[in-house]
Design a protein around this motif. Structure first.
Motif: not given
Length: 255
Positions: A11-12, A14-15, A19, A24, A28, A32
């Motif tokens: 999932s990281e 996809e951030t 970011y 975020l 969050e 990240f």
């Protein structure tokens, strides 16, 4: 660009986009950034997204909404005016709420991760007050930088030298700091000619300080070397400031 085929995508990963846009929340973003420090793939993705935020920032600076669709139509992806306006609103709102998470900080982090540990400065010490500054990488980089500017504040007596080098992505810098006593928490702030302020790095000053000429220990007599980076080119920089977390300016170095 994507992780190797066949592997699951954490999932990281996809951030990265969220970011890069600064949307975020604090928790969050912190999570990240911890992931980013050890993930080459995300660092590369962040670098590739570097061109997006300046475009949105430029849109957000436009007065009113009437000009937004026209610029949106000139982009290669030709997003709808509604999408462009939504992105502009996000950037504008986050600028007001989280100036510390501006793109220039993100660019600095990405540049340092991609270029390597320019400023691996660590203080290792126990309760006895001893410590050792490990700054050989930053010190070596400082010595190699082609342009250096220095200043000593007449009030605080803190001395600083900023070494600079222009890069494709902006400016690489390493700070040499002397005659500063702790305990303090400080930041190196770049002030651009357009008035924008960007925090390039931050650190803690231990009780024994850095670069104290008559320091009682070898560690206290050593200067601090710490690196930073920003998206501004050297000719766009007005000056640098070393400031405490309480807002007190210790020294200013004109660029």
């Amino acid at each position: 660009m994507s992780p190797q085929s066949g592997s699951s995508v954490p999932s990281e990963h996809e951030t990265v986009g969220a970011y890069a846009l600064g949307i975020l929340d604090d928790a969050e973003a912190t999570a990240f950034e911890a992931h980013l420090a050890g993930c080459e793939w995300c660092a590369q993705q962040l670098d590739e997204l570097a061109g997006m935020e300046p475009m949105l920032a430029a849109l957000a600076d436009l007065p009113g909404s009437g000009s937004t669709p026209a610029i949106g139509e000139s982009l290669s992806a030709r997003p709808s005016p509604r999408i462009v306006e939504k992105l502009v609103d996000e950037v504008t709102e986050k600028r007001a709420q989280k100036r510390r998470r501006s793109f220039y900080m993100i660019a600095a982090a990405a540049a340092l991760i991609i270029a390597g540990p320019l400023a691996a400065v660590a203080v290792n010490g126990g309760s006895d007050g001893g410590g050792q500054v490990q700054a050989s990488s930053a010190q070596t980089t400082f010595a190699s930088l082609p342009e250096k500017k220095s200043a000593t504040d007449p009030s605080s007596q803190v001395s600083a030298t900023v070494g600079m080098a222009q890069k494709d992505w902006g400016t690489q810098a390493v700070l040499e700091l002397k005659n500063v006593k702790g305990p303090l928490k400080c930041s190196l702030v770049l002030v651009a000619k357009n008035g924008q302020r960007v925090t390039m790095s931050s650190w803690s000053v231990p009780d024994w300080g850095y670069g104290i000429p008559n320091g009682t220990t070898p560690e206290s007599r050593k200067p601090l070397y710490i690196g930073g980076a920003a998206a501004f080119k050297p000719n766009e920089i007005d000056h640098f400031e070393v400031v405490t977390f309480q807002g007190k300016k210790l020294v200013q170095v004109d660029a």
